[in-house]
Design a protein around this motif. Structure first.
Motif, mmCIF file in Angstrom:
data_model
loop_
_atom_site.group_PDB
_atom_site.id
_atom_site.type_symbol
_atom_site.label_atom_id
_atom_site.label_comp_id
_atom_site.label_asym_id
_atom_site.label_seq_id
_atom_site.Cartn_x
_atom_site.Cartn_y
_atom_site.Cartn_z
ATOM 1 N N VAL A 110 -7.705 20.201 31.393
ATOM 2 C CA VAL A 110 -8.751 19.496 30.650
ATOM 3 C C VAL A 110 -10.113 20.045 31.039
ATOM 4 O O VAL A 110 -10.443 20.167 32.224
ATOM 5 C CB VAL A 110 -8.709 17.979 30.927
ATOM 6 C CG1 VAL A 110 -9.812 17.260 30.148
ATOM 7 C CG2 VAL A 110 -7.344 17.402 30.563
ATOM 8 N N PHE A 111 -10.905 20.368 30.031
ATOM 9 C CA PHE A 111 -12.270 20.845 30.253
ATOM 10 C C PHE A 111 -13.054 20.572 28.975
ATOM 11 O O PHE A 111 -12.475 20.261 27.935
ATOM 12 C CB PHE A 111 -12.294 22.335 30.597
ATOM 13 C CG PHE A 111 -11.689 23.222 29.538
ATOM 14 C CD1 PHE A 111 -12.488 23.872 28.609
ATOM 15 C CD2 PHE A 111 -10.315 23.398 29.458
ATOM 16 C CE1 PHE A 111 -11.929 24.673 27.626
ATOM 17 C CE2 PHE A 111 -9.739 24.203 28.479
ATOM 18 C CZ PHE A 111 -10.552 24.848 27.563
ATOM 19 N N GLY A 112 -14.360 20.681 29.053
ATOM 20 C CA GLY A 112 -15.124 20.572 27.824
ATOM 21 C C GLY A 112 -16.271 19.596 27.875
ATOM 22 O O GLY A 112 -16.791 19.266 28.943
ATOM 23 N N HIS A 113 -16.626 19.100 26.703
ATOM 24 C CA HIS A 113 -17.915 18.469 26.460
ATOM 25 C C HIS A 113 -17.828 16.962 26.683
ATOM 26 O O HIS A 113 -17.935 16.155 25.746
ATOM 27 C CB HIS A 113 -18.375 18.801 25.047
ATOM 28 C CG HIS A 113 -18.092 20.215 24.650
ATOM 29 N ND1 HIS A 113 -18.557 21.297 25.389
ATOM 30 C CD2 HIS A 113 -17.371 20.752 23.628
ATOM 31 C CE1 HIS A 113 -18.147 22.421 24.807
ATOM 32 N NE2 HIS A 113 -17.419 22.113 23.755
ATOM 33 N N ALA A 114 -17.672 16.581 27.933
ATOM 34 C CA ALA A 114 -17.441 15.169 28.255
ATOM 35 C C ALA A 114 -18.624 14.301 27.852
ATOM 36 O O ALA A 114 -18.446 13.123 27.530
ATOM 37 C CB ALA A 114 -17.166 15.019 29.749
ATOM 38 N N GLY A 115 -19.819 14.859 27.856
ATOM 39 C CA GLY A 115 -20.983 14.079 27.459
ATOM 40 C C GLY A 115 -20.898 13.577 26.033
ATOM 41 O O GLY A 115 -21.503 12.556 25.692
ATOM 42 N N ASN A 116 -20.147 14.268 25.191
ATOM 43 C CA ASN A 116 -19.903 13.834 23.818
ATOM 44 C C ASN A 116 -18.549 13.143 23.650
ATOM 45 O O ASN A 116 -18.105 12.920 22.513
ATOM 46 C CB ASN A 116 -19.940 15.023 22.851
ATOM 47 C CG ASN A 116 -21.322 15.622 22.685
ATOM 48 O OD1 ASN A 116 -21.555 16.757 23.031
ATOM 49 N ND2 ASN A 116 -22.254 14.849 22.159
ATOM 50 N N GLY A 117 -17.856 12.861 24.753
ATOM 51 C CA GLY A 117 -16.509 12.296 24.643
ATOM 52 C C GLY A 117 -15.525 13.278 24.045
ATOM 53 O O GLY A 117 -14.545 12.878 23.415
ATOM 54 N N HIS A 118 -15.747 14.557 24.269
ATOM 55 C CA HIS A 118 -15.043 15.626 23.552
ATOM 56 C C HIS A 118 -14.418 16.605 24.540
ATOM 57 O O HIS A 118 -15.038 17.591 24.938
ATOM 58 C CB HIS A 118 -16.055 16.334 22.633
ATOM 59 C CG HIS A 118 -15.521 17.555 21.957
ATOM 60 N ND1 HIS A 118 -16.341 18.549 21.493
ATOM 61 C CD2 HIS A 118 -14.259 17.954 21.670
ATOM 62 C CE1 HIS A 118 -15.624 19.495 20.948
ATOM 63 N NE2 HIS A 118 -14.353 19.156 21.053
ATOM 64 N N PRO A 119 -13.180 16.360 24.954
ATOM 65 C CA PRO A 119 -12.512 17.286 25.867
ATOM 66 C C PRO A 119 -11.687 18.321 25.112
ATOM 67 O O PRO A 119 -11.341 18.137 23.942
ATOM 68 C CB PRO A 119 -11.572 16.364 26.645
ATOM 69 C CG PRO A 119 -11.139 15.382 25.586
ATOM 70 C CD PRO A 119 -12.355 15.165 24.689
ATOM 71 N N HIS A 120 -11.376 19.398 25.788
ATOM 72 C CA HIS A 120 -10.338 20.320 25.320
ATOM 73 C C HIS A 120 -9.141 20.131 26.247
ATOM 74 O O HIS A 120 -9.261 20.284 27.458
ATOM 75 C CB HIS A 120 -10.817 21.774 25.379
ATOM 76 C CG HIS A 120 -11.983 22.046 24.485
ATOM 77 N ND1 HIS A 120 -11.940 21.864 23.137
ATOM 78 C CD2 HIS A 120 -13.230 22.492 24.763
ATOM 79 C CE1 HIS A 120 -13.104 22.181 22.608
ATOM 80 N NE2 HIS A 120 -13.909 22.556 23.578
ATOM 81 N N GLN A 121 -8.008 19.795 25.671
ATOM 82 C CA GLN A 121 -6.756 19.752 26.424
ATOM 83 C C GLN A 121 -5.958 20.994 26.053
ATOM 84 O O GLN A 121 -5.691 21.233 24.877
ATOM 85 C CB GLN A 121 -5.953 18.508 26.063
ATOM 86 C CG GLN A 121 -6.523 17.204 26.565
ATOM 87 C CD GLN A 121 -5.574 16.064 26.244
ATOM 88 O OE1 GLN A 121 -5.224 15.839 25.093
ATOM 89 N NE2 GLN A 121 -5.147 15.342 27.269
ATOM 90 N N ASN A 122 -5.605 21.779 27.045
ATOM 91 C CA ASN A 122 -4.794 22.978 26.819
ATOM 92 C C ASN A 122 -3.459 22.820 27.523
ATOM 93 O O ASN A 122 -3.397 22.610 28.744
ATOM 94 C CB ASN A 122 -5.494 24.228 27.351
ATOM 95 C CG ASN A 122 -6.595 24.743 26.437
ATOM 96 O OD1 ASN A 122 -7.103 25.833 26.645
ATOM 97 N ND2 ASN A 122 -6.979 23.963 25.441
ATOM 98 N N TYR A 123 -2.376 22.898 26.742
ATOM 99 C CA TYR A 123 -1.021 22.870 27.274
ATOM 100 C C TYR A 123 -0.446 24.282 27.184
ATOM 101 O O TYR A 123 -0.673 24.990 26.188
ATOM 102 C CB TYR A 123 -0.133 21.937 26.454
ATOM 103 C CG TYR A 123 -0.568 20.493 26.420
ATOM 104 C CD1 TYR A 123 -0.050 19.565 27.316
ATOM 105 C CD2 TYR A 123 -1.481 20.053 25.463
ATOM 106 C CE1 TYR A 123 -0.432 18.234 27.263
ATOM 107 C CE2 TYR A 123 -1.864 18.726 25.407
ATOM 108 C CZ TYR A 123 -1.349 17.823 26.307
ATOM 109 O OH TYR A 123 -1.723 16.511 26.254
#
Length: 471
Positions: free
Chosen positions: A384-397
């Motif tokens: 999990v990484f990404g734009h947490a300030g916008n409530g917007h994560p990237h989940q990579n499996y």
């Protein structure tokens, strides 16, 4: 296929050329019948005119950094806009730039910076993605916390429609307008985020903002992911509400999150591997100032310490070189996971990425729920990484084989159902493309999808533009 050229257009059926355009960042391979590489609006128009006459599908593509399989085509023509790479004009007085679609976002940013201006949208792959591609998927990035996604920065577009007709659209300057349906009042918005399904952008007029006098980045590690996510909420609320000493000063332009596995990748990319050894997660924040103002570092550190940050391991990035290095470490996460996913393709696996978003205060809750869903299906929890300030994560499996890929897809589907129930979206940045269109009915009603189909029929009555994308 197209016959009888009335102008010299680079249209190749060579297998090597087709192979070079047969995959995007999703790693899904689709082989076009031909690749068109126009270098002007007139050539783009001619390709589309002749393709329409011969009922040949056309899929527009930029640098092919799409994660959703939007910029590849099974058969038909792959129309690459990379040859249209002119920065036509940067107008300092009006703070606008006119560019062709093949200009790289990073190249435009550097040209604007030389004039004291900033093109604010900042997809992580800015030195690999084009302006046309950013417009096509309404790209965003870390700075979208302050500046919003690409849509907000597009003032006008010249578009080649499916018929080959060239049409120019500009945003209205009116403060009031009651003529017609709202969705018809600003045609620019039809094309931003349309993923090549309605036409090909051949020129864009973009809004610019003043270049900040100073930018400071903060790499703030935390022992627990939960503490890092709570800090993101506190920093966002502080900036919005302006309460308390720390809150009065803090105004982040980005709040990025790296979860446990993602932080490990960034540490490896950093070289020493020793940064914040006890840290499970990282928040990267940037603050910009104008004029002679100083960044509120003491306020940032006080807020971080109050949320359990490993303050002795906080890194401050002040020079342009240090800021570039911080962004390189962030970009190393998706780049590394792309490589891992590619290695699984021979066994039928691949990387599966999500870019859902929820109201930012609910991000920690949804990530934990998604983790429990993965546990139930016997799937390793996502990076999990990404734009947490916008409530917007990237989940990579990383699905290692075909069987695991099926289980991952189940996890993603169940997660997205929870996301929608929480008032979220199935795609906040990368668009829908071909890979995510099965999730569209989760979020949109049949009436909404019907309206989209009606617009598509009006602008592309033969259904030749980017078949398989979105609808």
């Amino acid at each position: 296929m197209i016959r009888g050229a009335s102008m010299s257009i680079d249209l190749s059926t060579d297998e090597g050329v087709r192979l070079a355009h047969a995959a995007d960042a999703s790693a899904v391979r689709m082989m076009p019948d031909a690749v068109a590489r126009p270098v002007s609006a007139a050539e783009t128009s001619e390709v589309l005119r002749r393709a329409s006459a011969e009922r040949t599908p056309v899929t527009p593509a930029g640098a092919q950094t799409s994660y959703t399989c939007a910029s590849v085509s099974e058969g038909g023509i792959l129309l690459s806009t990379r040859g249209m790479e002119r920065i036509i004009d940067i107008d300092v007085a009006s703070r606008t730039a006119r560019v062709e679609p093949g200009v790289l976002v990073g190249a435009l940013k550097r040209a604007c910076a030389a004039e004291g201006l900033l093109f604010a949208p900042d997809p992580t792959s800015e030195d690999e993605c084009t302006i046309g591609g950013a417009i096509a998927c309404n790209a965003s990035g870390a700075r979208s916390l302050r500046y919003g996604a690409t849509r907000a920065h597009v003032r006008g577009l010249t578009v080649a429609l499916a018929s080959g007709e060239l049409v120019a659209f500009r945003r209205p300057a009116l403060e009031k307008n009651t003529v017609g349906y709202a969705l018809a009042q600003d045609p620019v918005d039809w094309f931003v985020g349309s993923e090549g399904t309605l036409g090909v952008v051949v020129e864009a007029e973009l809004a610019l903002v003043p270049l900040p006098a100073r930018v400071v980045g903060l790499g703030i590690p935390f022992a627990r992911e939960a503490d890092a996510l709570a800090f993101v909420v506190a920093a966002r609320d502080a900036a919005r509400e302006g309460t308390g000493r720390a809150a009065a000063a803090i105004a982040p332009r980005c709040l990025e999150f790296l979860g446990a596995g993602a932080f490990d990748i960034a540490r490896e990319a950093e070289g020493s591997g020793t940064w914040a050894r006890g840290g499970e997660a990282l928040v990267y924040a940037e603050e910009e100032t104008h004029g002679d103002a100083e960044p509120p570092l003491d306020d940032w550190l006080a807020l971080a310490e109050s949320h359990g940050a490993l303050v002795d391991d906080v890194r401050v990035h002040e020079s342009e070189g240090e800021l570039r290095e911080a962004r390189r470490l962030r970009h190393a996460v998706p780049a590394t996971l792309n490589e891992r996913g590619a290695r699984c393709r021979p066994a039928g696996g691949r990387k599966v990425s999500t870019d859902w978003a929820v109201p930012y205060r609910r991000l920690a809750e949804l990530l934990e729920e998604s983790g429990r869903i993965a546990d139930r299906h016997g799937v390793a929890r996502a990076f999990v990484f990404g734009h947490a300030g916008n409530g917007h994560p990237h989940q990579n499996y990383i699905a290692r084989d075909e069987a695991e890929l099926a289980r991952v897809e189940q996890v993603v589907g169940e997660t997205l159902a929870r996301v929608i129930a929480a008032g979220g979206t199935v795609a906040a940045e990368h668009g829908i493309g071909k890979l995510k269109k099965k999730w569209l009915p989760m979020q949109m009603t049949p009436v909404q999808i019907g309206v989209m189909r009606a617009v598509k029929r009006e602008l592309d009555p033969l259904g030749l533009m980017a078949p398989g994308n979105v609808l």
